[in-house]
Write a protein that holds these residues in place. Structure first.
Motif, PDB file in Angstrom:
ATOM      1  N   LEU A  61     -80.413  -1.495  89.495  1.00 30.32           N
ATOM      2  CA  LEU A  61     -81.108  -0.473  88.703  1.00 30.32           C
ATOM      3  C   LEU A  61     -82.600  -0.777  88.591  1.00 30.32           C
ATOM      4  O   LEU A  61     -83.423   0.145  88.623  1.00 30.32           O
ATOM      5  N   VAL A  62     -82.957  -2.047  88.494  1.00 23.03           N
ATOM      6  CA  VAL A  62     -84.373  -2.432  88.462  1.00 23.03           C
ATOM      7  C   VAL A  62     -85.001  -2.183  89.831  1.00 23.03           C
ATOM      8  O   VAL A  62     -86.081  -1.589  89.941  1.00 23.03           O
ATOM      9  N   GLU A  63     -84.319  -2.616  90.880  1.00 26.02           N
ATOM     10  CA  GLU A  63     -84.830  -2.463  92.243  1.00 26.02           C
ATOM     11  C   GLU A  63     -85.146  -1.014  92.576  1.00 26.02           C
ATOM     12  O   GLU A  63     -86.117  -0.724  93.271  1.00 26.02           O
ATOM     13  N   HIS A  64     -84.352  -0.094  92.061  1.00 28.47           N
ATOM     14  CA  HIS A  64     -84.520   1.322  92.390  1.00 28.47           C
ATOM     15  C   HIS A  64     -85.272   2.103  91.310  1.00 28.47           C
ATOM     16  O   HIS A  64     -85.285   3.332  91.321  1.00 28.47           O
ATOM     17  N   GLY A  65     -85.896   1.391  90.377  1.00 28.93           N
ATOM     18  CA  GLY A  65     -86.787   2.037  89.428  1.00 28.93           C
ATOM     19  C   GLY A  65     -86.120   2.820  88.316  1.00 28.93           C
ATOM     20  O   GLY A  65     -86.751   3.681  87.701  1.00 28.93           O
ATOM     21  N   ILE A  66     -84.866   2.518  88.022  1.00 27.76           N
ATOM     22  CA  ILE A  66     -84.144   3.203  86.947  1.00 27.76           C
ATOM     23  C   ILE A  66     -84.309   2.437  85.635  1.00 27.76           C
ATOM     24  O   ILE A  66     -84.414   3.033  84.561  1.00 27.76           O
ATOM     25  N   LEU A  67     -84.348   1.125  85.737  1.00 29.20           N
ATOM     26  CA  LEU A  67     -84.646   0.254  84.602  1.00 29.20           C
ATOM     27  C   LEU A  67     -85.835  -0.610  84.981  1.00 29.20           C
ATOM     28  O   LEU A  67     -86.092  -0.843  86.169  1.00 29.20           O
ATOM     29  N   GLU A  68     -86.548  -1.098  83.973  1.00 20.87           N
ATOM     30  CA  GLU A  68     -87.568  -2.107  84.224  1.00 20.87           C
ATOM     31  C   GLU A  68     -87.328  -3.277  83.286  1.00 20.87           C
ATOM     32  O   GLU A  68     -86.841  -3.100  82.176  1.00 20.87           O
ATOM     33  N   ARG A  69     -87.641  -4.467  83.789  1.00 18.62           N
ATOM     34  CA  ARG A  69     -87.504  -5.674  82.971  1.00 18.62           C
ATOM     35  C   ARG A  69     -88.744  -5.824  82.112  1.00 18.62           C
ATOM     36  O   ARG A  69     -89.861  -5.650  82.593  1.00 18.62           O
ATOM     37  N   ARG A  70     -88.514  -6.189  80.840  1.00 19.27           N
ATOM     38  CA  ARG A  70     -89.620  -6.488  79.927  1.00 19.27           C
ATOM     39  C   ARG A  70     -89.279  -7.763  79.170  1.00 19.27           C
ATOM     40  O   ARG A  70     -88.162  -7.927  78.708  1.00 19.27           O
ATOM     41  N   ALA A  71     -90.268  -8.608  79.043  1.00 19.71           N
ATOM     42  CA  ALA A  71     -90.068  -9.869  78.320  1.00 19.71           C
ATOM     43  C   ALA A  71     -90.064  -9.605  76.817  1.00 19.71           C
ATOM     44  O   ALA A  71     -90.768  -8.717  76.330  1.00 19.71           O
ATOM     45  N   TYR A  72     -89.227 -10.348  76.112  1.00 21.01           N
ATOM     46  CA  TYR A  72     -89.233 -10.324  74.646  1.00 21.01           C
ATOM     47  C   TYR A  72     -88.887 -11.719  74.157  1.00 21.01           C
ATOM     48  O   TYR A  72     -88.341 -12.531  74.885  1.00 21.01           O
ATOM     49  N   ARG A  73     -89.237 -12.003  72.912  1.00 22.15           N
ATOM     50  CA  ARG A  73     -88.936 -13.307  72.330  1.00 22.15           C
ATOM     51  C   ARG A  73     -88.581 -13.102  70.864  1.00 22.15           C
ATOM     52  O   ARG A  73     -89.360 -12.569  70.093  1.00 22.15           O
ATOM     53  N   GLU A  74     -87.385 -13.524  70.496  1.00 26.48           N
ATOM     54  CA  GLU A  74     -86.973 -13.552  69.089  1.00 26.48           C
ATOM     55  C   GLU A  74     -87.610 -14.787  68.450  1.00 26.48           C
ATOM     56  O   GLU A  74     -87.825 -15.794  69.129  1.00 26.48           O
ATOM     57  N   ALA A  75     -87.884 -14.736  67.166  1.00 29.32           N
ATOM     58  CA  ALA A  75     -88.485 -15.869  66.468  1.00 29.32           C
ATOM     59  C   ALA A  75     -87.641 -17.129  66.677  1.00 29.32           C
ATOM     60  O   ALA A  75     -86.432 -17.114  66.468  1.00 29.32           O
ATOM     61  N   GLY A  76     -88.285 -18.182  67.141  1.00 26.90           N
ATOM     62  CA  GLY A  76     -87.610 -19.459  67.342  1.00 26.90           C
ATOM     63  C   GLY A  76     -86.760 -19.532  68.598  1.00 26.90           C
ATOM     64  O   GLY A  76     -86.082 -20.534  68.828  1.00 26.90           O
ATOM     65  N   GLU A  77     -86.767 -18.509  69.405  1.00 27.27           N
ATOM     66  CA  GLU A  77     -85.950 -18.478  70.635  1.00 27.27           C
ATOM     67  C   GLU A  77     -86.859 -18.542  71.859  1.00 27.27           C
ATOM     68  O   GLU A  77     -88.059 -18.324  71.778  1.00 27.27           O
ATOM     69  N   ARG A  78     -86.234 -18.792  73.010  1.00 28.10           N
ATOM     70  CA  ARG A  78     -86.981 -18.766  74.267  1.00 28.10           C
ATOM     71  C   ARG A  78     -87.215 -17.313  74.687  1.00 28.10           C
ATOM     72  O   ARG A  78     -86.535 -16.393  74.212  1.00 28.10           O
ATOM     73  N   GLU A  79     -88.149 -17.113  75.582  1.00 27.23           N
ATOM     74  CA  GLU A  79     -88.423 -15.774  76.098  1.00 27.23           C
ATOM     75  C   GLU A  79     -87.260 -15.311  76.955  1.00 27.23           C
ATOM     76  O   GLU A  79     -86.685 -16.075  77.723  1.00 27.23           O
ATOM     77  N   ARG A  80     -86.895 -14.064  76.787  1.00 29.79           N
ATOM     78  CA  ARG A  80     -85.815 -13.447  77.574  1.00 29.79           C
ATOM     79  C   ARG A  80     -86.310 -12.118  78.122  1.00 29.79           C
ATOM     80  O   ARG A  80     -87.413 -11.692  77.800  1.00 29.79           O
TER      81      ARG A  80
END
Length: 154
Positions: A61-80
């Motif tokens: 879905l990302v490869e074909h432009g239907i979804l895009e990945r975005r970074a987020y970080r919860e407090a005290g957590e690693r970036e996902r």
């Protein structure tokens, strides 16, 4: 593993769409994204999908432009990463509503519809319709597919 389209299929918009969307889990992930889910764990919990299958479908879905990945970080957590619908992804809404309506009509469960399409501004029910150039609504059984300019010559 995705099979490549033949030169005959490559001219067909439906075949090209199915090459990306033709897996059951793919459209169910889009359904969940349309409902506001963006995170891997949310998709996994809602769908009960195997992790490897989910990762593969999200990648497609990302490869074909239907979804895009975005970074987020919860407090005290690693970036996902989360997966957010693109405009192309949101434009799949009528496809899913058409499948919903068809399933309710031709594959009923006896419990009623599991989802209802509504106008986000008013909350009022909406439905899909074919509308002619003159604004007149046309019944689905009066609609036909005819050869378009991109069709393979006979």
């Amino acid at each position: 593993m995705t099979r490549s389209l033949t030169s005959v299929d490559s001219r067909c918009s439906i075949a090209r769409s199915l090459e990306v969307l033709g897996q059951k889990w793919t459209l169910l992930i889009v359904r969940e994204a349309l409902a506001g889910r963006t995170r891997y764990a949310e998709f996994r919990a809602r769908l009960g999908i195997a992790p490897d299958v989910l990762a593969d479908r999200l990648g497609t879905l990302v490869e074909h432009g239907i979804l895009e990945r975005r970074a987020y970080r919860e407090a005290g957590e690693r970036e996902r990463e989360e997966y957010v619908l693109t405009e192309a992804g949101r434009e799949l809404t009528p496809v899913l509503v058409a499948m919903l309506e068809w399933g309710d009509e031709h594959r009923p469960t006896g419990y009623g519809s599991a989802a209802l399409p509504v106008d986000t501004a008013t909350g009022r029910s909406v439905r899909l319709a074919f509308v002619a150039d003159d604004g007149r609504e046309v019944a689905a059984h009066d609609v036909a597919l005819v050869r378009g300019p991109g069709a393979r010559p006979l």
